[in-house]
Design a protein around this motif. Sequence first.
Motif, mmCIF file in Angstrom:
data_model
loop_
_atom_site.group_PDB
_atom_site.id
_atom_site.type_symbol
_atom_site.label_atom_id
_atom_site.label_comp_id
_atom_site.label_asym_id
_atom_site.label_seq_id
_atom_site.Cartn_x
_atom_site.Cartn_y
_atom_site.Cartn_z
ATOM 1 N N ALA A 96 0.805 -1.228 0.000
ATOM 2 C CA ALA A 96 0.000 0.000 0.000
ATOM 3 C C ALA A 96 0.831 1.269 0.000
ATOM 4 C CB ALA A 96 -0.923 0.011 1.217
ATOM 5 N N ARG A 97 2.085 1.186 0.404
ATOM 6 C CA ARG A 97 2.836 2.404 0.685
ATOM 7 C C ARG A 97 3.000 3.332 -0.516
ATOM 8 N NH1 ARG A 97 5.691 2.086 5.515
ATOM 9 N NH2 ARG A 97 6.180 4.277 5.148
ATOM 10 N N LEU A 98 3.511 2.803 -1.631
ATOM 11 C CA LEU A 98 3.770 3.662 -2.788
ATOM 12 C C LEU A 98 2.482 4.202 -3.417
ATOM 13 C CD1 LEU A 98 5.715 4.984 -4.751
ATOM 14 C CD2 LEU A 98 5.697 2.872 -6.097
ATOM 15 N N PRO A 99 1.502 3.363 -3.758
ATOM 16 C CA PRO A 99 0.290 3.921 -4.383
ATOM 17 C C PRO A 99 -0.436 4.929 -3.502
ATOM 18 C CG PRO A 99 0.004 1.579 -3.876
ATOM 19 C CD PRO A 99 1.453 1.890 -3.701
ATOM 20 N N VAL A 100 -0.435 4.705 -2.191
ATOM 21 C CA VAL A 100 -1.097 5.654 -1.289
ATOM 22 C C VAL A 100 -0.361 6.988 -1.281
ATOM 23 C CG1 VAL A 100 -1.517 6.157 1.142
ATOM 24 C CG2 VAL A 100 -2.268 3.980 0.189
ATOM 25 N N GLU A 101 0.963 6.963 -1.182
ATOM 26 C CA GLU A 101 1.730 8.207 -1.160
ATOM 27 C C GLU A 101 1.580 8.979 -2.466
ATOM 28 O OE1 GLU A 101 3.343 9.823 1.220
ATOM 29 O OE2 GLU A 101 2.654 8.308 2.640
ATOM 30 N N VAL A 102 1.594 8.258 -3.590
ATOM 31 C CA VAL A 102 1.419 8.919 -4.885
ATOM 32 C C VAL A 102 0.035 9.564 -4.970
ATOM 33 C CG1 VAL A 102 1.224 8.543 -7.379
ATOM 34 C CG2 VAL A 102 3.087 7.470 -6.105
ATOM 35 N N ALA A 103 -0.984 8.855 -4.488
ATOM 36 C CA ALA A 103 -2.345 9.410 -4.498
ATOM 37 C C ALA A 103 -2.421 10.685 -3.680
ATOM 38 C CB ALA A 103 -3.333 8.380 -3.960
ATOM 39 N N TRP A 104 -1.780 10.697 -2.512
ATOM 40 C CA TRP A 104 -1.821 11.892 -1.660
ATOM 41 C C TRP A 104 -1.154 13.074 -2.360
ATOM 42 C CZ3 TRP A 104 -5.311 9.497 -0.104
ATOM 43 C CH2 TRP A 104 -5.396 8.586 0.931
ATOM 44 N N ILE A 105 -0.079 12.804 -3.113
ATOM 45 C CA ILE A 105 0.607 13.884 -3.830
ATOM 46 C C ILE A 105 -0.298 14.456 -4.917
ATOM 47 C CG2 ILE A 105 2.533 14.414 -5.383
ATOM 48 C CD1 ILE A 105 4.166 12.326 -3.756
ATOM 49 N N GLU A 112 -6.300 1.070 -4.307
ATOM 50 C CA GLU A 112 -6.770 -0.270 -3.946
ATOM 51 C C GLU A 112 -6.406 -1.315 -4.990
ATOM 52 O OE1 GLU A 112 -8.646 -2.721 -1.050
ATOM 53 O OE2 GLU A 112 -7.664 -0.766 -1.109
ATOM 54 N N ASN A 113 -6.693 -1.045 -6.253
ATOM 55 C CA ASN A 113 -6.436 -2.051 -7.278
ATOM 56 C C ASN A 113 -4.945 -2.302 -7.477
ATOM 57 O OD1 ASN A 113 -9.143 -2.638 -7.912
ATOM 58 N ND2 ASN A 113 -9.293 -0.808 -9.173
ATOM 59 N N VAL A 114 -4.136 -1.249 -7.384
ATOM 60 C CA VAL A 114 -2.679 -1.427 -7.499
ATOM 61 C C VAL A 114 -2.161 -2.276 -6.347
ATOM 62 C CG1 VAL A 114 -0.454 -0.248 -7.480
ATOM 63 C CG2 VAL A 114 -2.359 0.722 -8.765
ATOM 64 N N ARG A 115 -2.612 -1.958 -5.145
ATOM 65 C CA ARG A 115 -2.170 -2.698 -3.959
ATOM 66 C C ARG A 115 -2.537 -4.178 -4.063
ATOM 67 N NH1 ARG A 115 -4.440 -3.908 1.214
ATOM 68 N NH2 ARG A 115 -6.453 -3.193 0.456
ATOM 69 N N LEU A 116 -3.767 -4.456 -4.487
ATOM 70 C CA LEU A 116 -4.222 -5.843 -4.561
ATOM 71 C C LEU A 116 -3.522 -6.607 -5.676
ATOM 72 C CD1 LEU A 116 -8.030 -5.224 -3.981
ATOM 73 C CD2 LEU A 116 -6.425 -6.254 -2.370
ATOM 74 N N ALA A 117 -3.335 -5.966 -6.831
ATOM 75 C CA ALA A 117 -2.658 -6.632 -7.947
ATOM 76 C C ALA A 117 -1.201 -6.914 -7.611
ATOM 77 C CB ALA A 117 -2.767 -5.771 -9.202
ATOM 78 N N MET A 118 -0.550 -5.927 -7.004
ATOM 79 C CA MET A 118 0.851 -6.086 -6.636
ATOM 80 C C MET A 118 1.029 -7.235 -5.641
ATOM 81 S SD MET A 118 3.271 -3.279 -4.753
ATOM 82 C CE MET A 118 2.607 -1.953 -5.771
ATOM 83 N N ALA A 119 0.225 -7.240 -4.601
ATOM 84 C CA ALA A 119 0.354 -8.268 -3.571
ATOM 85 C C ALA A 119 -0.030 -9.644 -4.096
ATOM 86 C CB ALA A 119 -0.513 -7.910 -2.364
ATOM 87 N N GLY A 175 -5.718 5.653 -15.169
ATOM 88 C CA GLY A 175 -4.418 5.575 -14.510
ATOM 89 C C GLY A 175 -3.616 4.337 -14.860
ATOM 90 N N VAL A 176 -3.896 3.746 -16.031
ATOM 91 C CA VAL A 176 -3.267 2.472 -16.370
ATOM 92 C C VAL A 176 -1.746 2.559 -16.373
ATOM 93 C CG1 VAL A 176 -3.552 2.956 -18.850
ATOM 94 C CG2 VAL A 176 -3.176 0.615 -18.087
ATOM 95 N N GLN A 177 -1.187 3.620 -16.943
ATOM 96 C CA GLN A 177 0.272 3.717 -17.001
ATOM 97 C C GLN A 177 0.870 3.926 -15.609
ATOM 98 O OE1 GLN A 177 1.788 2.817 -19.573
ATOM 99 N NE2 GLN A 177 0.075 2.877 -20.998
ATOM 100 N N LEU A 178 0.178 4.702 -14.776
ATOM 101 C CA LEU A 178 0.652 4.901 -13.406
ATOM 102 C C LEU A 178 0.599 3.593 -12.631
ATOM 103 C CD1 LEU A 178 1.601 6.758 -11.136
ATOM 104 C CD2 LEU A 178 -0.805 7.287 -10.656
ATOM 105 N N ALA A 179 -0.471 2.822 -12.806
ATOM 106 C CA ALA A 179 -0.596 1.531 -12.124
ATOM 107 C C ALA A 179 0.561 0.612 -12.503
ATOM 108 C CB ALA A 179 -1.929 0.880 -12.476
ATOM 109 N N ARG A 180 0.855 0.541 -13.796
ATOM 110 C CA ARG A 180 1.961 -0.310 -14.247
ATOM 111 C C ARG A 180 3.289 0.156 -13.656
ATOM 112 N NH1 ARG A 180 -0.679 -0.220 -20.078
ATOM 113 N NH2 ARG A 180 -1.542 -2.341 -20.182
ATOM 114 N N LEU A 181 3.521 1.465 -13.660
ATOM 115 C CA LEU A 181 4.780 1.999 -13.136
ATOM 116 C C LEU A 181 4.943 1.696 -11.653
ATOM 117 C CD1 LEU A 181 5.023 5.476 -14.910
ATOM 118 C CD2 LEU A 181 6.635 3.571 -15.134
ATOM 119 N N GLU A 182 3.850 1.840 -10.889
ATOM 120 C CA GLU A 182 3.933 1.606 -9.443
ATOM 121 C C GLU A 182 4.215 0.137 -9.143
ATOM 122 O OE1 GLU A 182 1.057 5.228 -7.854
ATOM 123 O OE2 GLU A 182 0.263 3.188 -7.945
ATOM 124 N N ILE A 183 3.512 -0.760 -9.831
ATOM 125 C CA ILE A 183 3.757 -2.191 -9.620
ATOM 126 C C ILE A 183 5.190 -2.533 -10.007
ATOM 127 C CG2 ILE A 183 3.137 -4.522 -10.368
ATOM 128 C CD1 ILE A 183 0.270 -3.464 -10.773
#
Length: 263
Positions: free
Chosen positions: A6-15, A101-108, A211-219
């Motif tokens: 959760a750490r990276l996607p959450v921090e990016v969202a807050w920014i 949420e979706n990035v966190r779940l896909a990554m994990a 946010g497809v490209q951002l999701a891929r980059l974060e994972i």
Amino acid sequence: MADVAARLPVEVAWIFLGIPEKDRPALTRWSLAAFCSDSAVERAVAHLEILDYFHTLADARRARPADDLVSVLSRIEIDGRLLPLDEVVLNCDNLLVGSTENVRLAMAGGVQALLDRASLWQRVRREPDRLMPTLVEEMLRWTSSATHLVRTARRDVELGGQRIGAGQRVVLWLPSANRDPIAFEAPEVFDVARSPNRHIALGAGPHYCLGVQLARLEIQAVVAELIRRVGRLQANGEPERLESIVVNGYRTLPIRLEAEEIL
């Protein structure tokens, strides 16, 4: 799920949303509780806290805009009228869910798949540059963290021998579509080199995830760092799955990460 995925996607969202640093711990706590708590009451209360927070923030940004998405949404005009605050808040909420949420779940879920297949983890570590793009796509296909889409048929149609009438509601289950043997060779195999991989984990057509490209980059960023630092993955307890028809994945996923020289 909270400490790593959760750490990276959450921090990016807050920014992107322009959340003040002093508010981020509370909003992170509410976000995780809203989707991961095993208590329905806690989930509901956390979600209300999020909505209330965004209402206050959007109202403040409308008066004094900053360089963030909340300011943009709060000052959008349609037919000469500002977008109602309730709609601004719901858009903020959707951005939060979609970007975290979706990035966190896909990554994990993808890391769990590698945990269950130790030889694949070592293979990816030996060829990270070549396999990373296909690995990320396979993680998305395999987990299908957003479970379904609902649409209304605009006209009468026959699909797969089934008659669908105009005005009828149609549900597409993404995990099923992403394991369709007509579309995928050996769909029940987690293949880190799968190509082509025409999954629809992030939607399709006009509703393709913004946010497809951002999701891929974060994972890719998090998995690449794990590959660089971690030699072996080991289960460190029994994982718990979410009980939801909205999102698909784990509530908890305890893993022991062991350092080792790169092979």
